[in-house]
Design a protein around this motif. Structure first.
Motif, short mmCIF file in Angstrom:
data_model
loop_
_atom_site.label_atom_id
_atom_site.label_comp_id
_atom_site.label_asym_id
_atom_site.label_seq_id
_atom_site.Cartn_x
_atom_site.Cartn_y
_atom_site.Cartn_z
N ARG A 121 5.33 6.50 2.81
CA ARG A 121 6.13 6.06 1.67
C ARG A 121 5.29 5.10 0.84
NH1 ARG A 121 12.18 4.71 3.55
NH2 ARG A 121 12.15 5.69 5.60
N ALA A 167 10.23 9.24 8.65
CA ALA A 167 11.05 10.13 7.82
C ALA A 167 11.21 9.54 6.43
CB ALA A 167 12.43 10.31 8.46
N PRO A 168 11.56 10.38 5.43
CA PRO A 168 11.86 9.81 4.11
C PRO A 168 13.19 9.07 4.14
CG PRO A 168 12.29 12.17 4.11
CD PRO A 168 11.71 11.83 5.47
N GLY A 169 13.39 8.16 3.22
CA GLY A 169 14.69 7.50 3.08
C GLY A 169 15.66 8.44 2.36
N THR A 202 13.95 0.77 6.17
CA THR A 202 13.21 1.07 7.40
C THR A 202 12.04 0.11 7.61
OG1 THR A 202 13.73 3.38 7.05
CG2 THR A 202 12.04 2.89 8.69
N ASP A 203 11.27 -0.12 6.55
CA ASP A 203 10.09 -0.99 6.68
C ASP A 203 10.37 -2.41 6.18
OD1 ASP A 203 7.09 -1.42 7.04
OD2 ASP A 203 7.39 -1.99 4.94
N SER A 215 5.62 6.44 7.91
CA SER A 215 7.04 6.40 8.23
C SER A 215 7.46 7.64 9.01
CB SER A 215 7.83 6.30 6.92
OG SER A 215 9.20 6.41 7.17
N HIS A 232 -0.16 -3.24 6.47
CA HIS A 232 -0.23 -1.90 7.06
C HIS A 232 -1.66 -1.38 7.23
CE1 HIS A 232 4.11 -1.68 6.48
NE2 HIS A 232 3.94 -2.08 5.24
N VAL A 249 9.34 2.93 -8.62
CA VAL A 249 9.23 4.31 -8.12
C VAL A 249 8.98 4.26 -6.62
CG1 VAL A 249 7.90 6.46 -8.20
CG2 VAL A 249 8.17 5.11 -10.27
N ALA A 250 9.69 5.11 -5.87
CA ALA A 250 9.42 5.25 -4.44
C ALA A 250 9.16 6.73 -4.14
CB ALA A 250 10.60 4.75 -3.62
N MET A 288 13.19 -4.35 -1.40
CA MET A 288 13.69 -3.58 -2.55
C MET A 288 15.22 -3.64 -2.61
SD MET A 288 11.10 -2.18 -4.25
CE MET A 288 11.56 -0.64 -5.04
N TYR A 306 3.07 2.73 3.41
CA TYR A 306 3.09 2.68 4.88
C TYR A 306 3.51 4.00 5.51
CZ TYR A 306 8.06 2.06 3.88
OH TYR A 306 9.34 2.23 3.40
N ASN A 331 14.83 9.92 -1.20
CA ASN A 331 13.43 9.57 -1.47
C ASN A 331 12.76 10.74 -2.21
OD1 ASN A 331 11.16 7.97 0.94
ND2 ASN A 331 11.23 7.88 -1.27
N VAL A 332 12.10 10.46 -3.35
CA VAL A 332 11.42 11.54 -4.08
C VAL A 332 10.24 12.04 -3.27
CG1 VAL A 332 10.14 12.16 -6.16
CG2 VAL A 332 12.07 10.57 -6.32
N GLY A 388 17.43 6.51 -4.02
CA GLY A 388 16.16 6.77 -3.36
C GLY A 388 15.11 5.69 -3.59
N THR A 389 15.23 4.95 -4.68
CA THR A 389 14.24 3.93 -4.99
C THR A 389 14.49 2.61 -4.27
OG1 THR A 389 13.94 4.89 -7.20
CG2 THR A 389 13.13 2.64 -6.89
N ARG A 417 21.39 11.28 7.17
CA ARG A 417 20.78 11.93 8.32
C ARG A 417 21.51 11.55 9.63
NH1 ARG A 417 15.30 13.38 8.66
NH2 ARG A 417 14.97 12.33 6.69
N VAL A 459 5.50 2.64 -2.87
CA VAL A 459 6.36 2.08 -3.91
C VAL A 459 5.49 1.48 -5.01
CG1 VAL A 459 8.11 0.32 -4.45
CG2 VAL A 459 8.22 1.57 -2.27
N ASP A 512 16.57 1.96 0.94
CA ASP A 512 16.14 2.18 2.32
C ASP A 512 15.51 0.89 2.86
OD1 ASP A 512 15.52 4.23 4.54
OD2 ASP A 512 13.68 3.07 4.28
N THR A 571 3.84 -1.48 -2.04
CA THR A 571 3.72 -1.22 -0.61
C THR A 571 3.44 0.25 -0.34
OG1 THR A 571 4.68 -1.67 1.58
CG2 THR A 571 6.17 -0.85 -0.10
#
Lengths: 383, 171
Positions: free
Chosen positions: A351, A371-373, B19-20, A369, A195, A283-284, B24, A367, A376-377, B13-14, B64, A353, B17, A365
């Motif tokens: 985001r 939107a959050p997942g 997307t990228d 984005s 990235h 953690v993300a 995980m 990068y 996502n915190v 949340g961890t 979403r 991690v 996802d 990682t």
């Protein structure tokens, strides 16, 4: 590939929407050419002095006016035929693949007007219109690449990655440089490699289209390859529908700076911030673009064409997986297009991690984005 | 109603996802058996029980731009990917066991399973064995006809009754 799998339906919808654009362009050109072709002899004839020649000129001109009317009717009929097919395919997609009720009928009235806008409003609001909009909207800018092009693309240079890392480290506040260097140099961290600002547009296009890693060819990178005997893509690099980068060392460094400032003010510091938000040693975080001062132009990427809804995005990933198969058995290449996560995102940000290893926390990682997942915190301003 | 705990939403949340990258997601699926086996304080079993309850009660907020049914189905697929072939206890719409890997393809299957060992995730053989699946069959299913389940008849009424019973929030 056979039957009515959603990747098959998705390809059919895409090709029909492309056919619409082609037909419209073709008919427009034809209309203009016919009108011009008829007008020219009409003018030539009118220039003749004899009354008969002038009358022929008037007749030709009248005819030239009539022909575009008939072409317009043909053009409407073509649009209607295509829209009807697309509607039927979307109905299959909606009912069989997206757990939705059958679609309301097509509204043929807007189809008498040329152009994408009328075409779009013919579709019932909701799933069908947003699906057509996301695919249609991306078709003009989306494009495909071939496996051969992805395979022939030159590998990454370790020196360029190292130089980018040095520039990023230099761009963070002096008190955070050592930690950032440590994070970005760890063998489990691919943030700069995948990235970083040294990643080229083409690298991202091949990552999105063919899962080719941007650090391909360097030590520790995935050994992505197209197998020569059958054209199958062999790789363990597993990108989603978006491949993004930070455009400059400064843009890369800014959200990291915010994260570290946040950690400095957090009771117990970074270790505690990570421990408090971890699940089983991972953690993300999501850092919103506004609070990290990421601006339009700071980020760039390639994403799947027509991935604006979750349903469409999952279909696109399926088609890509099918495209990576053996020659003769594989689906056609997927289309991808450029985007700026900050400008184009619904809730853009970064985001990041972290994972806990035997020697402490490692950033794996990081990068940009759109939107959050889910769940996502979110890290807002340091408090 | 079982409220969505911080531990549960942090888990979602961890890990899930894509997307990228699906790294995980794949790791979460491959880690789960060990986590269950070494769960001294019972915290992962608690996440699993809560996971099942949210599927049972449709009490996860819609993703979403998605409907509640699509969201429920997303969680059902994650459940299968993480916890295996047995449907979550109390699921009112359990997925027929034979659908998995044939007419129903999950995120783990798309990203981690391949007919070539070289392109397969390291944990995939074990994952497949635990579910009685064969890599080649799953790989073929990825690129051929598969169906997602339509929203069942009477689902809206079902949701309304759950909401009235206080098992979920109307969203």
């Amino acid at each position: 590939m056979s039957g009515s799998g959603q990747s098959v339906l998705r390809q059919a919808v895409e090709s029909l929407l492309r056919a619409r654009a082609d037909a419209e362009r073709g008919l427009d050109e034809l209309t203009a050419r016919v009108a011009k072709a008829a007008v020219r002899p009409a003018e030539t004839a009118r220039a003749g002095r004899h009354p008969l020649a002038r009358r022929a000129g008037d007749d030709a001109a009248a005819l030239a006016g009539a022909i575009p009317d008939e072409l317009a009717a043909l053009s409407t009929a073509t649009r209607t035929a295509i829209a009807t097919e697309v509607h039927a395919l979307l109905d299959l997609l909606a009912v069989n693949h997206h757990q939705l009720p059958p679609l309301p009928p097509l509204d043929a009235r807007p189809l008498s007007v040329p152009g994408a806008t009328g075409f779009l409003t013919a579709f019932p609001e909701g799933f069908a219109r947003s699906y057509v909009a996301t695919v249609l909207g991306d078709l003009s800018s989306g494009r495909t690449t071939s496996k051969a092009e992805a395979s022939a693309h030159p590998g990454a240079q370790q020196a360029a990655i190292d130089a980018a890392r040095d520039q990023i480290v230099a761009a963070v506040a002096p008190e955070h440089r050592e930690r950032v260097r440590e994070w970005l140099s760890h063998p489990d961290c691919h943030a700069v490699e995948v990235h970083g600002p040294q990643v080229s547009d083409r690298d991202l296009e091949f990552r999105a289209g063919w899962t080719r890693p941007p650090d391909h060819g360097t030590e520790g990178a995935d050994k992505w390859r197209v197998r020569p005997d059958d054209g199958k893509v062999i790789s363990k690099h597993r990108p989603g529908a978006e491949a993004s980068r930070f455009n400059s060392p400064a843009a890369f460094a800014r959200p990291l700076g915010l994260l570290l400032a946040h950690a400095d003010q957090y009771p117990g510091g970074l270790e505690q911030l990570l421990a408090d938000h971890a699940d089983d040693g991972a953690v993300a975080f999501f850092l919103p673009a506004a609070t990290t001062d990421l601006r339009p132009g700071d980020t760039f990427g390639y994403r799947g064409a027509g991935t604006g809804t979750a349903e469409a995005a999952s279909d696109w990933v399926r088609v890509r997986a099918a495209a990576m198969g053996k020659d003769g058995e594989c689906a056609p290449p997927v289309r991808a297009l450029t985007y700026d996560p900050v400008t184009d995102g619904s809730d853009p940000g970064v985001r990041v991690v972290f994972k806990e290893g035997t020697n402490g926390w490692v950033m794996t990682t990081y990068y940009p984005s759109t939107a959050p997942g889910p769940d996502n915190v979110r890290l807002e301003y340091p408090t | 109603m079982i409220p969505r705990t911080k531990a549960f939403s942090r888990y979602i949340g961890t890990w899930f996802d894509t997307t990228d990258s699906a790294d995980m997601y794949i790791e979460a699926c491959e880690r789960a058996p060990k986590r269950l086996a070494e769960d001294a304080d019972g915290s992962f079993h608690a996440i699993r029980d809560e996971f099942a309850a949210h599927i049972r009660d449709s009490s996860n907020p819609p993703l979403r731009g998605s409907t509640q049914w699509v969201t429920d189905e997303w969680y059902r697929s994650i459940w299968y990917d993480v916890f295996g072939p047995e449907a979550p206890p109390g699921d009112p719409y359990p997925v027929p066991a034979e659908d998995w890997g044939s007419t129903r393809v999950t995120t783990y299957m798309i990203y981690a399973v391949n007919d070539e060992e070289e392109a397969m995730s390291d944990g995939a053989p074990e994952w497949l064995a635990a579910r009685g699946l064969v890599a080649e069959d799953v790989y073929d299913a990825i690129s051929s006809a598969t169906l997602r389940r339509p929203e069942p008849d009477g689902y809206a009424g079902h949701l309304r009754r759950l909401t009235e019973a206080g098992l979920r929030e109307e969203r």
